[in-house]
Write a protein that holds these residues in place. Structure first.
Motif, short mmCIF file in Angstrom:
data_model
loop_
_atom_site.label_atom_id
_atom_site.label_comp_id
_atom_site.label_asym_id
_atom_site.label_seq_id
_atom_site.Cartn_x
_atom_site.Cartn_y
_atom_site.Cartn_z
N ASP A 1 -4.48 12.24 8.26
CA ASP A 1 -5.60 12.80 7.72
C ASP A 1 -6.81 11.84 7.55
O ASP A 1 -8.09 12.19 7.81
N ARG A 2 -6.41 10.56 6.97
CA ARG A 2 -7.62 9.57 6.72
C ARG A 2 -6.79 8.47 7.28
O ARG A 2 -6.80 7.52 6.35
N PRO A 3 -6.61 8.19 8.40
CA PRO A 3 -6.26 6.68 8.96
C PRO A 3 -7.24 5.59 8.51
O PRO A 3 -6.97 4.67 8.37
N ASP A 4 -8.52 5.96 8.56
CA ASP A 4 -9.54 5.02 8.23
C ASP A 4 -9.27 4.59 6.61
O ASP A 4 -9.41 3.19 6.68
N GLU B 1 -5.54 14.45 -1.84
CA GLU B 1 -6.16 15.41 -2.54
C GLU B 1 -5.12 16.59 -2.71
O GLU B 1 -5.30 16.99 -3.98
N LYS B 2 -4.55 16.86 -2.04
CA LYS B 2 -3.71 18.25 -1.80
C LYS B 2 -2.36 17.92 -2.59
O LYS B 2 -1.64 18.72 -2.91
N THR B 3 -1.78 16.64 -2.24
CA THR B 3 -0.39 16.16 -2.77
C THR B 3 0.48 16.98 -1.80
O THR B 3 0.02 17.83 -1.08
N PRO B 4 1.66 16.87 -2.01
CA PRO B 4 2.92 17.59 -1.27
C PRO B 4 2.84 18.82 -1.99
O PRO B 4 3.72 19.82 -1.25
N PHE B 5 2.21 19.45 -2.85
CA PHE B 5 2.36 20.46 -3.62
C PHE B 5 1.14 21.50 -3.73
O PHE B 5 0.91 22.07 -4.75
N ASP B 6 0.43 21.39 -2.60
CA ASP B 6 -0.84 22.13 -2.53
C ASP B 6 -0.40 23.58 -2.58
O ASP B 6 0.52 24.27 -2.39
N VAL C 1 0.90 -1.25 -0.06
CA VAL C 1 0.02 -0.19 -0.09
C VAL C 1 0.85 1.23 -0.06
O VAL C 1 1.68 1.44 0.90
N LEU C 2 1.02 1.77 -1.14
CA LEU C 2 1.84 2.97 -1.24
C LEU C 2 1.05 4.56 -1.05
O LEU C 2 0.11 4.61 -1.86
N VAL C 3 1.43 4.84 0.00
CA VAL C 3 0.55 5.97 0.56
C VAL C 3 1.14 7.44 0.26
O VAL C 3 2.28 8.03 0.86
N ASP C 4 0.41 8.01 -0.94
CA ASP C 4 1.12 8.99 -1.09
C ASP C 4 2.44 9.21 -1.55
O ASP C 4 3.29 10.15 -1.15
N ALA D 1 -8.27 7.39 -4.35
CA ALA D 1 -8.25 8.94 -3.80
C ALA D 1 -8.55 9.08 -2.54
O ALA D 1 -9.44 8.64 -2.10
N ALA D 2 -7.57 9.82 -1.87
CA ALA D 2 -7.79 10.10 -0.56
C ALA D 2 -8.59 11.55 -0.54
O ALA D 2 -7.65 12.56 -0.16
N ASP D 3 -9.75 11.60 -0.53
CA ASP D 3 -10.52 13.02 -0.25
C ASP D 3 -10.18 13.69 0.73
O ASP D 3 -9.93 12.82 1.95
N ASP D 4 -10.20 15.04 0.79
CA ASP D 4 -9.99 15.70 1.98
C ASP D 4 -8.72 15.20 2.83
O ASP D 4 -8.80 15.33 4.15
N SER D 5 -7.65 15.16 2.26
CA SER D 5 -6.27 14.72 2.69
C SER D 5 -5.36 15.36 2.25
O SER D 5 -5.18 15.70 1.03
N SER D 6 -4.38 15.75 3.09
CA SER D 6 -2.95 16.72 2.89
C SER D 6 -2.15 15.21 2.31
O SER D 6 -2.48 14.03 2.44
#
Length: 306
Positions: free
Chosen positions: A289-292, A246-251, A174-177, A278-283
């Motif tokens: 932000d989205r541990p769930d 959603e925001k990626t490292p480059f918000d 599982v590759l998290v961002d 897609a991890a909506d509402d996440s930096s």
């Protein structure tokens, strides 16, 4: 180059320059003394270590430097978690108990060299060395197969190299961002180097700080390792779920946000057994932000391999 990368969005440790670092070449797992468990008194979490209750610390020797591995013992498969640049294993302290309870699997976190309780290693950051540290730790802990990686940001480069060199060790990832090869074109590398210069200049004022030390060591090899990483491939035999924030490292820079998300799409389309989430509402800090979502996708990956 259009767009301005937000300084605020890059405030997490090493978030711009240290999305990085892969150098090509063989990786050799080192053998050494068996992992030494800490005395009982040091096994539970404490404010000092920030580790989850129930995790046992093992100090692993690899080539003369010690690395701290934290094991929450379970049965069956093993979940190995690794964080982004500048973060030690405590990054996962809230997720580990939930993941252990949900899957029943052993959960391992560790401090990469120079972070947390692990010894620093002088010289430029090299992914071969990071992979050797991880392989040696798992070997000494008796973990030889059925591993699911949960790797964030810079650790995506370690995951890719490990998967290339030892695919039989892994049952999935599982590759998290995470850093992915398609992102690191020559244009992106040049842009990151130019943007990161002020961070480097500031880091040089306090080079003994662990985060600054890692940033500076990463910078020494960044161009070469990132160029090599762009040519890296993920083995078709290892399933991978890619979670992109959603925001990626480059918000704040629409161009860079799109390139980051486009790289995730390209990676998923390039091979079988790959899924894009897609991890909506996440930096960029999806695990915070989205541990769930991270928990759900890791559960799904473990269940699919049973």
């Amino acid at each position: 180059m259009s767009g301005t990368i937000s300084r605020r969005s890059l405030s997490s440790p090493l978030s711009a320059l240290a999305l990085l670092a892969l150098a090509a070449g063989a990786v050799t797992a080192c053998t050494g003394p068996q992992a030494a468990s800490e005395p009982e008194a040091s096994r539970s979490a404490s404010p000092e270590t920030g580790q989850p209750v129930g995790a046992t610390r093992h100090m692993i020797d690899n080539g003369g430097h010690d690395l701290a591995f934290y094991v929450t013992q379970g049965t069956g498969p093993t979940n190995v978690l690794d964080s982004g640049g500048g973060e030690d294993s405590s990054y996962w302290k809230d997720l580990v108990p939930e993941l252990h309870e949900a899957t029943g699997a052993t959960v391992i976190t560790y401090d990469r060299a120079g972070l947390g309780q692990s010894d620093a290693v002088p010289g430029p950051w090299q992914v071969e060395s990071a992979v050797s540290d991880l392989e040696s730790g798992l070997e000494q802990l008796g973990v030889t197969d059925d591993v699911t990686l949960v790797f964030h940001s810079q650790a995506g480069q370690i995951a890719t190299c490990l998967a290339q060199e030892n695919p039989a060790l892994l049952s999935g990832a599982v590759l998290v961002d995470a850093n992915l090869p398609p992102f690191f074109t020559d244009e992106r590398i040049e842009r990151l180097v130019a943007f990161s210069q002020p961070q480097l200049d500031a880091a040089k004022e306090d080079p003994d700080d662990p985060q600054n030390r890692q940033l500076l060591s990463t910078a020494e090899s960044f161009v070469a390792t990132s160029t090599a990483f762009h040519r890296a491939t993920w083995p078709d035999t290892v399933p991978a779920t890619v979670i992109v924030s959603e925001k990626t490292p480059f918000d704040g820079s629409p161009e860079d946000v799109q390139r980051w998300k486009g790289a995730a799409e390209s990676f998923v389309q390039a091979g079988p057994h790959r899924t894009l989430i897609a991890a909506d509402d996440s930096s960029h800090d999806v695990a915070k932000d989205r541990p769930d979502l991270v928990l759900e996708e890791t559960e799904n990956m473990v269940a699919a391999q049973r």
